[in-house]
Design a protein around this motif. Sequence first.
Motif, PDB file in Angstrom:
ATOM      1  N   GLU A   1      40.585-115.428 -72.147  1.00  0.00           N
ATOM      2  CA  GLU A   1      41.997-115.009 -72.153  1.00  0.00           C
ATOM      3  C   GLU A   1      42.282-114.071 -70.989  1.00  0.00           C
ATOM      4  O   GLU A   1      41.557-113.102 -70.760  1.00  0.00           O
ATOM      5  CB  GLU A   1      42.320-114.316 -73.486  1.00  0.00           C
ATOM      6  CG  GLU A   1      43.737-113.771 -73.539  1.00  0.00           C
ATOM      7  CD  GLU A   1      44.177-113.352 -74.944  1.00  0.00           C
ATOM      8  OE1 GLU A   1      43.556-113.775 -75.935  1.00  0.00           O
ATOM      9  OE2 GLU A   1      45.158-112.591 -75.034  1.00  0.00           O
ATOM     10  N   TYR A   2      43.354-114.372 -70.283  1.00  0.00           N
ATOM     11  CA  TYR A   2      43.809-113.508 -69.190  1.00  0.00           C
ATOM     12  C   TYR A   2      45.237-113.115 -69.514  1.00  0.00           C
ATOM     13  O   TYR A   2      46.057-113.979 -69.859  1.00  0.00           O
ATOM     14  CB  TYR A   2      43.770-114.281 -67.877  1.00  0.00           C
ATOM     15  CG  TYR A   2      44.234-113.493 -66.662  1.00  0.00           C
ATOM     16  CD1 TYR A   2      43.388-112.591 -66.027  1.00  0.00           C
ATOM     17  CD2 TYR A   2      45.507-113.667 -66.136  1.00  0.00           C
ATOM     18  CE1 TYR A   2      43.788-111.884 -64.903  1.00  0.00           C
ATOM     19  CE2 TYR A   2      45.921-112.959 -65.002  1.00  0.00           C
ATOM     20  CZ  TYR A   2      45.054-112.069 -64.399  1.00  0.00           C
ATOM     21  OH  TYR A   2      45.459-111.372 -63.280  1.00  0.00           O
ATOM     22  N   SER A   3      45.529-111.829 -69.447  1.00  0.00           N
ATOM     23  CA  SER A   3      46.906-111.448 -69.753  1.00  0.00           C
ATOM     24  C   SER A   3      47.411-110.368 -68.816  1.00  0.00           C
ATOM     25  O   SER A   3      46.635-109.592 -68.255  1.00  0.00           O
ATOM     26  CB  SER A   3      47.031-110.981 -71.209  1.00  0.00           C
ATOM     27  OG  SER A   3      46.400-109.736 -71.378  1.00  0.00           O
ATOM     28  N   LEU A   4      48.712-110.380 -68.653  1.00  0.00           N
ATOM     29  CA  LEU A   4      49.388-109.396 -67.811  1.00  0.00           C
ATOM     30  C   LEU A   4      50.497-108.739 -68.608  1.00  0.00           C
ATOM     31  O   LEU A   4      51.220-109.411 -69.359  1.00  0.00           O
ATOM     32  CB  LEU A   4      50.016-110.087 -66.588  1.00  0.00           C
ATOM     33  CG  LEU A   4      49.036-110.747 -65.620  1.00  0.00           C
ATOM     34  CD1 LEU A   4      49.784-111.543 -64.572  1.00  0.00           C
ATOM     35  CD2 LEU A   4      48.141-109.701 -64.965  1.00  0.00           C
ATOM     36  N   LYS A   5      50.612-107.429 -68.438  1.00  0.00           N
ATOM     37  CA  LYS A   5      51.732-106.687 -69.037  1.00  0.00           C
ATOM     38  C   LYS A   5      52.320-105.865 -67.899  1.00  0.00           C
ATOM     39  O   LYS A   5      51.718-104.891 -67.463  1.00  0.00           O
ATOM     40  CB  LYS A   5      51.222-105.783 -70.176  1.00  0.00           C
ATOM     41  CG  LYS A   5      52.250-105.521 -71.255  1.00  0.00           C
ATOM     42  CD  LYS A   5      51.660-104.700 -72.388  1.00  0.00           C
ATOM     43  CE  LYS A   5      51.951-103.219 -72.188  1.00  0.00           C
ATOM     44  NZ  LYS A   5      51.084-102.330 -72.969  1.00  0.00           N
ATOM     45  N   LEU A   6      53.476-106.300 -67.415  1.00  0.00           N
ATOM     46  CA  LEU A   6      54.008-105.780 -66.153  1.00  0.00           C
ATOM     47  C   LEU A   6      55.317-105.035 -66.358  1.00  0.00           C
ATOM     48  O   LEU A   6      56.271-105.587 -66.897  1.00  0.00           O
ATOM     49  CB  LEU A   6      54.260-106.954 -65.191  1.00  0.00           C
ATOM     50  CG  LEU A   6      53.115-107.973 -65.058  1.00  0.00           C
ATOM     51  CD1 LEU A   6      53.532-109.135 -64.171  1.00  0.00           C
ATOM     52  CD2 LEU A   6      51.854-107.302 -64.539  1.00  0.00           C
TER      53      LEU A   6
ATOM     54  N   ILE B   1      49.255-103.708 -66.635  1.00  0.00           N
ATOM     55  CA  ILE B   1      47.953-103.882 -67.275  1.00  0.00           C
ATOM     56  C   ILE B   1      47.492-105.321 -67.043  1.00  0.00           C
ATOM     57  O   ILE B   1      48.188-106.274 -67.405  1.00  0.00           O
ATOM     58  CB  ILE B   1      48.038-103.638 -68.802  1.00  0.00           C
ATOM     59  CG1 ILE B   1      48.681-102.283 -69.124  1.00  0.00           C
ATOM     60  CG2 ILE B   1      46.651-103.782 -69.440  1.00  0.00           C
ATOM     61  CD1 ILE B   1      47.855-101.079 -68.806  1.00  0.00           C
ATOM     62  N   ILE B   2      46.316-105.445 -66.428  1.00  0.00           N
ATOM     63  CA  ILE B   2      45.679-106.753 -66.241  1.00  0.00           C
ATOM     64  C   ILE B   2      44.477-106.789 -67.164  1.00  0.00           C
ATOM     65  O   ILE B   2      43.623-105.909 -67.104  1.00  0.00           O
ATOM     66  CB  ILE B   2      45.182-106.943 -64.791  1.00  0.00           C
ATOM     67  CG1 ILE B   2      46.324-106.746 -63.788  1.00  0.00           C
ATOM     68  CG2 ILE B   2      44.529-108.311 -64.621  1.00  0.00           C
ATOM     69  CD1 ILE B   2      45.865-106.805 -62.313  1.00  0.00           C
ATOM     70  N   GLU B   3      44.432-107.771 -68.043  1.00  0.00           N
ATOM     71  CA  GLU B   3      43.326-107.814 -69.009  1.00  0.00           C
ATOM     72  C   GLU B   3      42.671-109.193 -69.022  1.00  0.00           C
ATOM     73  O   GLU B   3      43.346-110.210 -69.100  1.00  0.00           O
ATOM     74  CB  GLU B   3      43.852-107.478 -70.413  1.00  0.00           C
ATOM     75  CG  GLU B   3      42.781-107.575 -71.487  1.00  0.00           C
ATOM     76  CD  GLU B   3      43.202-106.964 -72.827  1.00  0.00           C
ATOM     77  OE1 GLU B   3      44.141-106.144 -72.868  1.00  0.00           O
ATOM     78  OE2 GLU B   3      42.577-107.318 -73.846  1.00  0.00           O
ATOM     79  N   TYR B   4      41.363-109.193 -68.939  1.00  0.00           N
ATOM     80  CA  TYR B   4      40.595-110.434 -69.024  1.00  0.00           C
ATOM     81  C   TYR B   4      39.628-110.269 -70.177  1.00  0.00           C
ATOM     82  O   TYR B   4      38.950-109.246 -70.278  1.00  0.00           O
ATOM     83  CB  TYR B   4      39.821-110.653 -67.726  1.00  0.00           C
ATOM     84  CG  TYR B   4      38.967-111.907 -67.689  1.00  0.00           C
ATOM     85  CD1 TYR B   4      39.539-113.151 -67.427  1.00  0.00           C
ATOM     86  CD2 TYR B   4      37.591-111.856 -67.907  1.00  0.00           C
ATOM     87  CE1 TYR B   4      38.760-114.300 -67.371  1.00  0.00           C
ATOM     88  CE2 TYR B   4      36.812-113.004 -67.854  1.00  0.00           C
ATOM     89  CZ  TYR B   4      37.405-114.223 -67.582  1.00  0.00           C
ATOM     90  OH  TYR B   4      36.634-115.369 -67.527  1.00  0.00           O
TER      91      TYR B   4
END
Lengths: 328, 328
Positions: A270-275, B268-271
């Motif tokens: 899982e890759y996620s961004l919160k911008l 926030i960049i999350e892997y």
Amino acid sequence: MSIRIGIMGYGNLGRGIECAIKQNEDMELTAVFTRRAPESVSILTEGVKVYPADQILDHKDEVDVLILCGGSATDLPVQTPEYAKHFHVVDSFDTHAKIPQHFAAVDASAQEGGKVAVISCGWDPGMFSLNRLYAGAILPMGQDYTFWGKGVSQGHSDAIRRVEGVVDAKQYTIPVDEALTAVRSGSNPALTTRQKHLRECFVVAAEGADKTKIEHEIKTMPNYFADYDTIVHFISKEELDRDHSGIPHGGFVIRSGKTGWEGENTHIIEYSLKLDSNPEFTASVIAAYARAAYRMGQEGAKGCKTVFDIPPAYLSAMSGEELRAHLL
Amino acid sequence: MSIRIGIMGYGNLGRGIECAIKQNEDMELTAVFTRRAPESVSILTEGVKVYPADQILDHKDEVDVLILCGGSATDLPVQTPEYAKHFHVVDSFDTHAKIPQHFAAVDASAQEGGKVAVISCGWDPGMFSLNRLYAGAILPMGQDYTFWGKGVSQGHSDAIRRVEGVVDAKQYTIPVDEALTAVRSGSNPALTTRQKHLRECFVVAAEGADKTKIEHEIKTMPNYFADYDTIVHFISKEELDRDHSGIPHGGFVIRSGKTGWEGENTHIIEYSLKLDSNPEFTASVIAAYARAAYRMGQEGAKGCKTVFDIPPAYLSAMSGEELRAHLL
């Protein structure tokens, strides 16, 4: 010596590039180009001049990499091939369906000019694309899911503003929690458009406008809202300006795949961004790829590249030795 | 024509490679090499032979890429430089502190042999390293956090097994939820070792052993447990075998960074990875990099490479056109 960056087009994205350059010590902004009257454009960096777009070739020797900050609909299809003849360029072309055609046009120009042109840089296309590639190569027996949001969709906000009786509006795309949970479970669910995202709208109606009619028109609008569960809130212009002036975005790229002789083990990537700011984050990705374009250009590379073609090390200001010692 | 893969060492990782090859249509397993008696090693793929490790050079023409599945402590520091003279190789060397030294030794050999050697492939080092690089290049003003787990730590399980009175044990490394939440908030917390991870141990004690003493010895063991909150459960051998025979792992790489002229926006960049089988996932990463090693070798590249040096497109079985059309 710094990498000298030029910005073509000074809107939210151009300003984001300017901010990103400030954070990267090996880069400096040397020129901004605009189709507006240059004296009407006020930038943040002291000592840097704003020039008319049509005089850009006079400033060829001041710019190592030109960043194209126009729109994908009409600006970039013309600008990127045009400027790739003269500069290493980076753009954020994001009309997914037209990428192959854009690539071909830009590649022809960049090959002709002996320049490196990086297209479709940002987070989707961009970092999300990269994560789809990596995850798919690692887990060939699997399924990809992309969710967007929570974030502002400019296109959907604009669509609402075109409804009669609407003064202003902001639309948030929101991934549905149940869908995310199902995907993360590894069950590889088949999800409909409606099951994946919902749309929340904050609408300022004109005085005396028929709110029931507005809400109905929004919720039944084909392509934009009809296929989704849509929530409509009517608020005042003051509330809209106070609570919804940001341009946050983000999302999730998830791959669920199987390994083992009989596919008996499940893995979730899982890759996620919160911008907080969509354009500033996009600009930050572009700045890193401007470094890569410059370095590849120095090595004699030419032609159109995407995030798929660029070795990750080229993005970082650190040397190979530093990267291996500190990040590997 | 398929990429012909050889496997050196047939333990959990070697078997994982064999399973990964089955999922990749452009690869085939052509030979397995072992230091054990070949007739004692039973593999899954029909028609493929197991040879003694010391006869490997007799099979040079049957192998395009040799995957080294030994351990980082004593096997790989010797094997990777040795075999990189004769084969394109991929290893999963994971002693972070010794990577620069391993890189230098392998590079010298691979340069000499004109081969491509990819080292430190897997998820950490590997995919986690890549995500640290990408995120750091995009958000230079920020902070990295790596969390591991929930997953089995072989080293910690072994350490418990060495305690007097312990028959068998399994140790799970678990990220602390509060720490993850704090990091995701963008507050850039300073976290101690204890605040980031806790350790949960399932221990089978010998009949009549002093459990209080065992628990105390585990919890106060320097390096392994003393700096953590550690939970010890005593269970039966049957329970251990029934409920804790898997080798799951995973973790999180998070970067929290600022953009904007004054750093006013947070991103926030999350892997993250959630893996049923640590060795099978590592093997799946290695298989994708074996494809890259082969392709780079075909193009005349040589020397030691890491995940930082390899263009993402080389990992995928898809062509550049397909990647741009479907994943960008």
